[in-house]
Design a protein around this motif. Structure first.
Motif, PDB file in Angstrom:
ATOM      1  N   ILE A 127     -41.903  -5.832 -27.413  1.00 20.72           N
ATOM      2  CA  ILE A 127     -41.984  -7.230 -27.817  1.00 20.72           C
ATOM      3  C   ILE A 127     -42.076  -7.229 -29.339  1.00 20.72           C
ATOM      4  CG2 ILE A 127     -43.282  -9.383 -27.591  1.00 20.72           C
ATOM      5  CD1 ILE A 127     -44.401  -7.963 -24.927  1.00 20.72           C
ATOM      6  N   SER A 147     -41.711  -9.962 -31.339  1.00 18.30           N
ATOM      7  CA  SER A 147     -42.480 -11.152 -31.698  1.00 18.30           C
ATOM      8  C   SER A 147     -42.442 -12.067 -30.475  1.00 18.30           C
ATOM      9  CB  SER A 147     -41.892 -11.846 -32.933  1.00 18.30           C
ATOM     10  OG  SER A 147     -40.571 -12.275 -32.682  1.00 18.30           O
ATOM     11  N   LEU A 148     -43.232 -13.118 -30.481  1.00 15.52           N
ATOM     12  CA  LEU A 148     -43.233 -14.018 -29.321  1.00 15.52           C
ATOM     13  C   LEU A 148     -41.815 -14.529 -29.062  1.00 15.52           C
ATOM     14  CD1 LEU A 148     -46.492 -16.094 -29.828  1.00 15.52           C
ATOM     15  CD2 LEU A 148     -46.070 -14.232 -28.228  1.00 15.52           C
ATOM     16  N   GLY A 149     -41.336 -14.301 -27.848  1.00 16.96           N
ATOM     17  CA  GLY A 149     -40.011 -14.757 -27.456  1.00 16.96           C
ATOM     18  C   GLY A 149     -38.879 -13.853 -27.888  1.00 16.96           C
ATOM     19  N   ARG A 150     -39.191 -12.715 -28.488  1.00 14.14           N
ATOM     20  CA  ARG A 150     -38.129 -11.818 -28.970  1.00 14.14           C
ATOM     21  C   ARG A 150     -38.433 -10.375 -28.565  1.00 14.14           C
ATOM     22  NH1 ARG A 150     -36.704  -9.913 -34.786  1.00 14.14           N
ATOM     23  NH2 ARG A 150     -34.658  -9.050 -34.361  1.00 14.14           N
ATOM     24  N   ALA A 151     -37.533  -9.807 -27.766  1.00 14.36           N
ATOM     25  CA  ALA A 151     -37.701  -8.427 -27.305  1.00 14.36           C
ATOM     26  C   ALA A 151     -36.612  -7.548 -27.891  1.00 14.36           C
ATOM     27  CB  ALA A 151     -37.649  -8.379 -25.777  1.00 14.36           C
TER      28      ALA A 151
END
Length: 98
Positions: free
Chosen positions: A73, A75-79
């Motif tokens: 992960i 960042s939040l919402g980005r893998a």
């Protein structure tokens, strides 16, 4: 492991790995763990031994040229996908404390 259980445990493993490589804070891992537990899914992989996991991971669709790549992960919402040393993979599988 049935697929849903593996997904739940895998999400927590990805979060722990992401924390250990410096991408996500410990608070994110703790929150995700609670949410997965509340959904009734396991948060830790069964103990099958590191070598067995590494063997199957090396033939997984995310492996490339024998190198295991893991979902992290970023960042939040980005893998993303990253390689990790076997030692770190073993630590993540053995225990999930952030």
């Amino acid at each position: 492991w049935v697929h849903g259980a593996a997904v739940g445990g895998g999400m927590v493993s990805a979060a722990v790995l992401s924390h250990r490589v410096g991408l996500m804070p410990a608070a994110f891992v703790a929150r995700l763990r609670v949410l997965i537990e509340r959904a009734g899914l396991p948060v830790q992989a069964p103990d099958l031994g590191l070598e067995r996991y590494l063997h199957w991971m090396r033939v997984d669709k995310n492996a490339e040229g024998g190198e295991i790549r893991f979902v992290v992960i970023e960042s939040l919402g980005r893998a993303g996908l990253r390689a990790a040393p076997d030692r770190l993979v073993g630590e993540v599988l053995a225990a999930h404390p952030a």
